[in-house]
Design a protein around this motif. Structure first.
Motif, PDB file in Angstrom:
ATOM      1  N   UNK A 170       0.813  -1.220   0.000  1.00  0.00           N
ATOM      2  CA  UNK A 170       0.000   0.000   0.000  1.00  0.00           C
ATOM      3  C   UNK A 170       0.845   1.268   0.000  1.00  0.00           C
ATOM      4  N   UNK A 171       2.011   1.203  -0.629  1.00  0.00           N
ATOM      5  CA  UNK A 171       2.877   2.378  -0.730  1.00  0.00           C
ATOM      6  C   UNK A 171       2.573   3.166  -1.995  1.00  0.00           C
ATOM      7  N   UNK A 172       2.970   4.432  -2.005  1.00  0.00           N
ATOM      8  CA  UNK A 172       2.905   5.278  -3.191  1.00  0.00           C
ATOM      9  C   UNK A 172       4.328   5.709  -3.502  1.00  0.00           C
ATOM     10  N   UNK A 173       4.822   5.264  -4.649  1.00  0.00           N
ATOM     11  CA  UNK A 173       6.235   5.459  -4.974  1.00  0.00           C
ATOM     12  C   UNK A 173       6.359   6.448  -6.126  1.00  0.00           C
ATOM     13  N   UNK A 174       6.994   7.592  -5.856  1.00  0.00           N
ATOM     14  CA  UNK A 174       7.124   8.627  -6.883  1.00  0.00           C
ATOM     15  C   UNK A 174       8.583   8.934  -7.216  1.00  0.00           C
ATOM     16  N   UNK A 175       9.525   8.332  -6.477  1.00  0.00           N
ATOM     17  CA  UNK A 175      10.942   8.482  -6.775  1.00  0.00           C
ATOM     18  C   UNK A 175      11.611   7.116  -6.704  1.00  0.00           C
ATOM     19  N   UNK A 176      12.862   7.072  -7.130  1.00  0.00           N
ATOM     20  CA  UNK A 176      13.569   5.800  -7.241  1.00  0.00           C
ATOM     21  C   UNK A 176      13.929   5.221  -5.876  1.00  0.00           C
ATOM     22  N   UNK A 177      13.868   3.884  -5.784  1.00  0.00           N
ATOM     23  CA  UNK A 177      14.288   3.164  -4.579  1.00  0.00           C
ATOM     24  C   UNK A 177      15.663   2.571  -4.850  1.00  0.00           C
ATOM     25  N   UNK A 253      22.483   5.662  -7.811  1.00  0.00           N
ATOM     26  CA  UNK A 253      22.203   7.041  -7.401  1.00  0.00           C
ATOM     27  C   UNK A 253      22.627   8.019  -8.498  1.00  0.00           C
ATOM     28  N   UNK A 254      23.781   7.757  -9.107  1.00  0.00           N
ATOM     29  CA  UNK A 254      24.272   8.641 -10.165  1.00  0.00           C
ATOM     30  C   UNK A 254      23.357   8.632 -11.386  1.00  0.00           C
ATOM     31  N   UNK A 255      22.757   7.476 -11.666  1.00  0.00           N
ATOM     32  CA  UNK A 255      21.944   7.331 -12.873  1.00  0.00           C
ATOM     33  C   UNK A 255      20.479   7.712 -12.665  1.00  0.00           C
ATOM     34  N   UNK A 256      20.069   7.962 -11.435  1.00  0.00           N
ATOM     35  CA  UNK A 256      18.661   8.206 -11.140  1.00  0.00           C
ATOM     36  C   UNK A 256      18.152   9.417 -11.920  1.00  0.00           C
ATOM     37  N   UNK A 257      16.998   9.233 -12.561  1.00  0.00           N
ATOM     38  CA  UNK A 257      16.374  10.304 -13.340  1.00  0.00           C
ATOM     39  C   UNK A 257      15.371  11.111 -12.522  1.00  0.00           C
ATOM     40  N   UNK A 258      14.671  10.462 -11.622  1.00  0.00           N
ATOM     41  CA  UNK A 258      13.652  11.151 -10.822  1.00  0.00           C
ATOM     42  C   UNK A 258      14.154  11.513  -9.431  1.00  0.00           C
ATOM     43  N   UNK A 259      15.363  11.118  -9.108  1.00  0.00           N
ATOM     44  CA  UNK A 259      15.887  11.315  -7.765  1.00  0.00           C
ATOM     45  C   UNK A 259      15.486  10.153  -6.873  1.00  0.00           C
ATOM     46  N   UNK A 260      16.286   9.880  -5.871  1.00  0.00           N
ATOM     47  CA  UNK A 260      16.004   8.764  -4.971  1.00  0.00           C
ATOM     48  C   UNK A 260      15.094   9.213  -3.834  1.00  0.00           C
ATOM     49  N   UNK A 261      14.374   8.243  -3.247  1.00  0.00           N
ATOM     50  CA  UNK A 261      13.538   8.563  -2.087  1.00  0.00           C
ATOM     51  C   UNK A 261      14.431   9.113  -0.979  1.00  0.00           C
ATOM     52  N   UNK A 262      13.911  10.060  -0.192  1.00  0.00           N
ATOM     53  CA  UNK A 262      14.695  10.700   0.870  1.00  0.00           C
ATOM     54  C   UNK A 262      13.885  10.728   2.153  1.00  0.00           C
TER      55      UNK A 262
END
Length: 262
Positions: A170-177, A253-262
């Motif tokens: 039941x998560x909502x994921x909008x950035x990279x994990x 992390x370097x390749x992330x397009x949407x940014x990682x979760x923080x």
């Protein structure tokens, strides 16, 4: 004895290995190829330009190879490619790609895809991925090897889920994990390293310890992302079983397009 139920429809042009089993009222389209020993459940529809490998099992009422849910789609002959030994359960929907991306949706090998899962256009699933019931992937999502996506989780388009990570239900994921990380929540946030999963897959204590140190550097030491990258690079040269995994984390992390979760 035929392995195709008499009520099933296999359109002329379909390439179906003689060992494939097709259940009652299933439909296989003309541009479909199905490899050896695959089982297609009753009422399942496989259409479009879909290529399926060997030893796959489809549950009942699955919808495979359908048109992408993208308003830009104009009927181009885009593809769905499924590997070997996947379990794809009831009411799953897997769509073909779009010409705005690579034109192909890819499912690797040995994946466990539970009921009511949706994999949108241009997604790429690696191998040994678990998608729990009702998990939903928008278009262009990448799920790397051995990742687990919890039930009723929604994943935004263009998100990437790293190898050996776990996303809670039941998560909502909008950035990279990042790989090896546990994420959960709405919106999903990091909750440590997937230690139990790594142990089950044979990661050494040294490797797990290195990844825990990397996680603290990335998330717990109050560093900016750029500062954390510098310290992660130093950690990756420490010597030991964990170096290759820390380097994989840095590369993600370097390749992330949407940014990682923080």
């Amino acid at each position: 004895m035929s392995r195709i139920h008499p009520t099933a429809i296999v359109e002329p042009g379909a390439q179906v290995d003689e060992s494939v089993e097709i259940g009652a009222y299933a439909v296989v389209g003309a541009n479909v190829s199905i490899g050896a020993r695959t089982i297609v459940g009753s009422h399942t529809v496989i259409e479009g330009y879909t290529t399926i490998g060997e030893d796959n099992r489809f549950g009942h009422f699955a919808a495979i190879g359908g048109r992408p849910q993208d308003m830009k789609y104009k009927g181009e002959p885009t593809k769905l490619v499924i590997g070997n030994r996947n379990t794809i359960r009831e009411y799953t929907t897997l769509h073909t790609g779009t010409v705005q991306d690579t034109g192909v949706t890819i499912i690797g090998d040995d994946n466990w895809i539970m009921a009511y899962v949706h994999v949108g256009h241009d997604c790429r699933l690696g191998s040994n991925v678990i998608m729990s019931s009702n998990a939903q992937l928008a278009g262009h999502v990448i799920v790397d090897d051995y990742a687990i996506v919890g039930g009723m989780t929604g994943v935004h388009q263009f998100v990437r889920i790293g190898a050996h990570s776990m996303v809670g239900g039941a998560s909502a994921l909008v950035q990279d994990v990042p790989p090896f990380v546990v994420a959960a929540g709405n919106k999903a946030v990091p909750h440590g390293v997937n230690v139990e999963g790594l142990r089950r897959r044979g990661f050494s204590p040294d490797a797990i310890s290195a990844l825990r140190s990397a996680y603290r550097t990335l998330y717990k030491n109050g560093l900016s992302l750029e500062e954390a990258k510098v310290q992660l690079a130093e950690l990756a040269e420490a010597g030991g079983d964990g170096d290759v995994h820390v380097k994989a984390l840095i590369a993600f992390v370097e390749q992330s397009q949407r940014g990682i979760i923080r």
